[in-house]
Design an enzyme around this catalytic site. Structure first.
Site, PDB file in Angstrom:
ATOM      1  N   PRO A  72       0.818  -1.220   0.000  1.00 22.38           N
ATOM      2  CG  PRO A  72       0.112  -0.931   2.207  1.00 22.38           C
ATOM      3  CD  PRO A  72       0.858  -1.879   1.309  1.00 22.38           C
TER       4      PRO A  72
ATOM      5  CG  ASP B  90       1.014   2.259   4.929  1.00 22.95           C
ATOM      6  OD1 ASP B  90       0.387   1.798   5.895  1.00 22.95           O
ATOM      7  OD2 ASP B  90       2.251   2.282   4.858  1.00 22.95           O
TER       8      ASP B  90
ATOM      9  CD1 TRP C 143       8.493   1.358   8.724  1.00 23.74           C
ATOM     10  CD2 TRP C 143       8.185   0.468   6.692  1.00 23.74           C
ATOM     11  NE1 TRP C 143       8.953   2.248   7.801  1.00 23.74           N
ATOM     12  CE2 TRP C 143       8.786   1.733   6.549  1.00 23.74           C
ATOM     13  CE3 TRP C 143       7.903  -0.275   5.551  1.00 23.74           C
ATOM     14  CZ2 TRP C 143       9.099   2.288   5.317  1.00 23.74           C
ATOM     15  CZ3 TRP C 143       8.214   0.259   4.316  1.00 23.74           C
ATOM     16  CH2 TRP C 143       8.811   1.530   4.203  1.00 23.74           C
TER      17      TRP C 143
ATOM     18  CD  GLN D 114       9.282  -0.048   0.432  1.00 17.91           C
ATOM     19  OE1 GLN D 114       9.013  -0.610   1.484  1.00 17.91           O
ATOM     20  NE2 GLN D 114       9.218   1.267   0.307  1.00 17.91           N
TER      21      GLN D 114
ATOM     22  CD1 TRP E 241       5.014  -3.659   3.150  1.00 17.48           C
ATOM     23  CD2 TRP E 241       5.328  -4.492   1.097  1.00 17.48           C
ATOM     24  NE1 TRP E 241       3.854  -4.310   2.773  1.00 17.48           N
ATOM     25  CE2 TRP E 241       4.028  -4.821   1.516  1.00 17.48           C
ATOM     26  CE3 TRP E 241       5.765  -4.902  -0.165  1.00 17.48           C
ATOM     27  CZ2 TRP E 241       3.149  -5.552   0.713  1.00 17.48           C
ATOM     28  CZ3 TRP E 241       4.889  -5.623  -0.972  1.00 17.48           C
ATOM     29  CH2 TRP E 241       3.591  -5.941  -0.532  1.00 17.48           C
TER      30      TRP E 241
ATOM     31  CE  LYS F 130      17.803   8.726  -4.891  1.00 15.40           C
ATOM     32  NZ  LYS F 130      18.053   8.733  -3.465  1.00 15.40           N
TER      33      LYS F 130
ATOM     34  CE  LYS G  84       7.287  18.279  -3.232  1.00 12.49           C
ATOM     35  NZ  LYS G  84       6.948  17.877  -1.874  1.00 12.49           N
TER      36      LYS G  84
END
Ligand SMILES: [Zn+2]
Ligand SMILES: [Zn+2]
Length: 1022
Positions: A51, A90, A522, A558, A562, A595, A598
């Site tokens: 999620p 999530d 998590w 992850q 996760w 990468k 912003k």
């Protein structure tokens, strides 16, 4: 296939418009649901959606994960598997809290308490789902099929109850415990972090490294200065002891008139050693602490003493370690062993307590400067240097972490480490090296999971405690109702409501209150396999049928997030990891390889990309633009190239078929074995493509499958269709059948990658067909396997390349026919007349024959450098023998020298090739193509006629005539040989330019002149 209806394609190709049309069709015809129904009885292939947190806007990296989450389920569904796909969000955790704090202008935790937890959490609840609509719109627009209508929410009461249930299982096994440990801690968010969170937030920092004098006040070396090295000067005010290794050798030495003590291997070079002692012998000496900012009364009897500890090394520093037990796990262990108190002058906000002199009120790291200045002033600073290293920061808010002694709750994952290692062994990792690399190393260094967070918006830790420290862990609201003696089934299980529930302790009857913490977010997402169903309280069958998943996929970051929590929660609760195969994805970078951030202003808006190039192009870039786990660049050039080379080339192949099928009407083709060699080759090549793409996707190798498909699309367009054009103009049924059969299979192979354009063309190729996503995956067994023909065509194309380069090297223009080409190549004898005809047409030669006569004069000379070493004085006679031996056969030469038979080849000989006069020859790797350069009048005229055809074709195009439009043509030429050529080739000219009449002389309308042929033409549409 006798009856066939086609739908004409629009003239303008607008891929984003096509996608919008297909989206509407999918919705109207409920195609996703029907694809699930179609496979209802098929074997299950489980997929779990990790999620995302929907409190921010979706970005390109979300698109990436979703493309891969879509590809394999679509592929498996076409193969008949039943692949449930349920979306999830999530909702809890620090990311959400931080966003709300920012909106409210809060800077510290107390602001939240003052504002009210209920109001704060209500805002978090709203914020968590604020951008779900954007995520859903992006998900739909990119063609990710997942059930958004029944998305699971990690904040739903049924979800929280499932998490509670699982924590109770762990609690009952004795693996959920409270402990006073030094843990990584974010002072901004005032909460501990787990190791997998810490692993995500390392940054390069420069800290001061200082060597500090600790003057010994008693013991064998009283009066000397112990030297200790640290990169955290701010911990010196809380120094309580120093530690040495018991077995290491320490030296008392003189350096610049000062008596110093360090471990022997770390003694400065210039120092003069005086005496040696082991660490054990030095233990018990006392010293004067460098800073006395914290009152002396807080320290125990062993304070400011040299202690021994096995973890001290003599690899770096000075081999003497300063201890501050509140800020180091090892320091704390030694302090406990010696009964030292934990002195902590730093508050939970990471700032020194106001009453501490010199540094009071300072953020812990900001105290370094004052501490160093004070050491300097006291004459205790032996050395001071900048120390660049990697330091952990909060993965969410960016604040430097502090290792901080705090009571918190742990899951004792170290107790099940062997089970985790075994589950990892059984897991299919892509890329494979993660298993024993990044992830395996992580498991080997496993530390207990710091589960609790001293925060507000999360799954409350379901543990109640009485004054006697009896603990009650509750596994559901029903259980809570029972112990509390009131109906709490509809209680919001979040703070602050759940905090208000207290009950008599089952052990002693005293009031039990909930512990204040919530759990690591998590842990929530790692519980999704069962909690999404509310299992085991609800939908147990749903859970059991789907556990474990065959496939999960997320970003490679992850691995310690996760992927770890999914494996660990599954193993803790069910003794089985929740997934079998895991695909790790690389980062999405901008066109320059940076990468997206912003700060750099280079974040790509997925919706803009979909509108400009179409979602199919973006999908193809992510799936086929390189290995899934390698970082990929997304930019305009890459996307335009995909549109042009892959999507439009495929579209144009279909468009070509439909145009001619439309013109000629559909007729079935002959059986494959009786078809043209190009038809038989295309289907045999396709056989290999189906087999290879299927094998690659079974191995989760989307890039390998994509490469094979892109190469086939190129073969189809630039070889098969180009070579077959004339047969399509003549509406040859076998050609049309072959192309249709090929597009049928190709469209199904491409469908999981580019679901829009494939579905659109599928429904044009089969006007009465349902969606391609309800079709079956093609089988290689349904296509003719003919490896010999595939290999021969490869050779034919190589020979054509060689012949073309021969033409180019000899500056013979392409349209000039030549009498013959001769070929010398291994296996050429088996290449039949139909394939030789392909070479002849491509090279514009009348015949292609095996090379019978020697068109190349090969002169052979000995390579003196090589042979000289071997034959020494016999070399001169060997050279004579070589000169007398004649031409080598296949590069080798056999000669007799002094009665000895010698075979020479490779480097032994220097071969020089000289084509015979009138021939152009190119040889590469033992394959030669020779072109007969002699032009008779017939060839010359034919070349001129073809030049004229080309010029008239260009004129037709310039006039905007359609391909099938007929014309009248008049011509005049002031070059007699051109005029002769056009008279001879009148029919050819008429046929090629679709002229109903070709007349020599002046015509009507505007003349068009071509100086290079001295030719003027007049064209009139009929
Ligand atoms: Zn933080
Ligand atoms: Zn009790």
């Amino acid at each position: 296939m006798n009856e066939r209806a086609f739908a004409p394609l629009p003239a303008d190709i607008d891929l984003p418009a096509v996608e919008r049309e297909i989206l509407a069709r999918w919705k109207a015809a409920d195609v996703f649901r029907r694809s699930l129904e179609r496979t209802a009885d098929g074997p299950r292939w489980g997929f779990f959606e990790g999620p995302p947190t929907a409190n921010g806007k979706p970005g390109a990296h979300h698109v990436e994960a979703r493309v891969f989450k879509d590809l394999f389920p679509r592929f498996k569904t076409m193969k008949g598997h039943h692949v449930e796909r349920r979306a999830g969000w999530d909702c809890h955790g620090l990311p959400v809290e931080l966003a709300v704090e920012k909106e409210l202008g809060f800077t510290k935790k107390q602001d939240i308490e003052a504002y009210g937890i209920a109001e704060f959490n209500a805002r978090c609840r709203e914020s968590a789902l604020r951008n779900v609509a954007d995520f859903a719109a992006m998900t739909e627009r990119m063609g990710y099929w997942v059930d958004l209508d029944n998305a699971y929410l990690t904040m739903a009461p049924s979800y929280v109850e499932s998490v509670w249930w699982s924590l109770k299982q762990i609690f009952d096994k004795g693996l959920l415990v409270e402990d006073h440990r030094v843990t990584p801690y974010c002072p901004r968010d005032e909460t501990p972090l787990s190791d997998h969170e810490v692993a995500q937030g390392y940054q390069d920092d420069v800290d001061p490294s200082v060597t500090v004098r600790f003057p010994l006040t008693s013991g064998p070396w009283a009066g000397a200065n112990l030297l200790a090295w640290t990169t955290t000067p701010w911990t010196l005010p809380s120094n309580t002891a120093v530690a040495v290794h018991p077995e290491a050798t320490y030296v008392l030495a003189e350096l610049d008139g000062e008596r110093i003590v360090t471990a022997e291997p770390l003694l400065p070079e210039k120092a003069q050693p005086l005496e040696r002692l082991s660490g054990r012998e030095l233990a018990g000496s006392t010293y004067q602490r460098p800073l006395d900012l914290v009152p002396l009364s807080s320290f125990g009897d062993d304070a400011f003493t040299v202690l021994t500890a096995d973890y001290v090394t003599t690899d770096s520093g000075t081999g003497i370690v300063h201890l501050s037990p509140a800020f180091g796990a090892e320091d704390l262990a030694v302090a406990r062993e010696h009964g030292l108190p934990v002195v902590n002058p730093i508050g939970v906000d990471g700032h020194f307590l106001a009453e501490v002199p010199l540094v009071g009120g300072r953020f812990f790291r900001d105290a370094n400067e004052s501490v160093i200045a004070e050491l300097e002033a006291r004459g205790l600073l032996a050395a001071h240097e900048p120390y660049p290293h990697s330091y952990p920061h909060c993965w969410r808010c960016g604040t430097a972490l502090i290792y901080y002694a705090l009571p918190s709750w742990f899951i004792r994952t170290t107790a099940i480490k062997d089970r985790l290692v075994a589950e990892n062994e059984a897991t299919d990792w892509h890329p494979a090296h993660i298993k024993h690399g990044r992830y395996g190393a992580w498991l080997n260094n496993n530390v207990d999971w710091a589960l609790s967070r001293n925060r507000f918006w999360g799954t409350p830790l379901p543990i109640w405690r009485c004054a006697e420290d009896h603990l009650t862990c509750v596994g559901s609201l029903r259980e809570l109702s029972t112990v509390a003696g009131q109906d709490l089934k509809d209680l919001d299980p979040h703070r602050p409501f759940v905090d208000k529930i207290s009950f008599p302790c089952p052990d002693c009857g005293g009031e039990a209150r909930r512990v204040p913490q919530v759990v690591d977010v998590w842990y929530d997402s790692g519980s999704m396999p069962f909690a999404q169903w509310g299992a085991p309280h609800r939908d147990v069958e749903q859970f059991e049928a789907s556990y474990p998943a065959q496939y999960i996929c997320e970003g490679i970051d992850q691995t310690r997030g996760w992927f770890y929590s999914m494996m660990t929660v599954g193993t803790l609760v069910f003794d089985k990891s929740s997934y079998e195969t895991v695909l790790c994805l690389g980062l999405i970078l901008d066109a320059e390889g940076r990468k997206m951030s912003k700060h750099l202003g280079n974040i790509l808006d997925p919706f803009e990309l979909f509108d400009r190039y179409g979602a199919d192009a973006v999908r193809w870039l992510m799936l086929a633009g390189g290995s899934p786990w390698v970082d990929r660049r997304v930019g305009d050039d890459a996307l335009s190239e995909i549109v042009r080379k892959v999507l439009l080339t495929y579209w144009n192949a279909a468009s070509f078929l439909l145009r001619y099928a439309d013109l000629a009407g559909w007729r079935p083709g002959r059986p494959v074995t009786e078809r043209h060699v190009l038809d038989r080759w295309l289907l045999a090549e396709l056989h290999g493509v189906v087999a290879d793409v299927d094998a690659a996707l079974e191995d989760f190798d989307s890039a390998g499958a994509g490469r094979r498909l892109a190469a086939f699309i190129d073969d189809l367009s630039n070889w098969y269709i180009r070579r077959s054009r004339r047969r399509f103009w003549q509406a040859e049924p076998s050609a049309m059948a072959t192309l249709l059969e090929t597009l049928d299979v190709l469209t199904r192979l491409l469908a999981p990658f580019v679901p829009f354009v494939t579905d659109y063309l599928w429904q044009h190729l089969h006007a009465d067909a349902d969606s391609v996503h309800l079709a079956s995956w093609p089988s290689a067994a349904d296509l003719p396997d003919d490896p010999a023909l595939v290999a021969q065509m490869r050779q034919v194309r190589d020979l054509v390349e060689l012949g073309r380069s021969t033409r180019a090297a000899n500056k013979i223009r392409t349209r000039q026919p030549l009498a013959r080409a001769m070929v010398h190549a291994p296996g050429f004898a088996e290449i039949g007349p139909d394939l030789r005809q392909q070479i002849a047409e491509e090279l514009n030669v009348r015949t292609v024959e095996p090379m019978t006569t020697d068109l190349v004069k090969v002169t052979v000379k000995p390579n003196f450098r090589v042979l000289g070493k071997r034959f020494g004085p016999r070399m001169r006679r060997l050279a004579q023998a070589i000169a007398a031996a004649g031409a080598p056969v296949d590069g080798t030469l056999t000669v007799t020298l002094d009665g000895e038979t010698i075979t020479l080849g490779g480097d032994d000989l220097v071969l020089t090739e000289q084509p015979r006069a009138g021939w152009a020859v190119t040889t590469v790797n033992g394959t030669s193509v020779a072109l007969d350069l002699e032009l008779d009048e017939e060839l010359t005229q034919s070349g001129l006629a073809r030049d004229a055809v080309r010029l008239v074709q260009d004129t037709r195009k310039g006039m905007g005539l359609a391909i099938a439009d007929r014309i009248r043509l008049w011509w005049t030429s002031d070059r007699p040989e051109v005029a002769a050529a056009l008279r001879t080739h009148r029919e050819l000219l008429a046929d090629e330019v679709l002229a109903v009449e070709v007349a020599e002389g002046t015509g009507d309308g505007d003349p068009v002149s071509f100086a290079e042929l001295g030719l003027t033409v007049w064209l009139a549409p009929v």
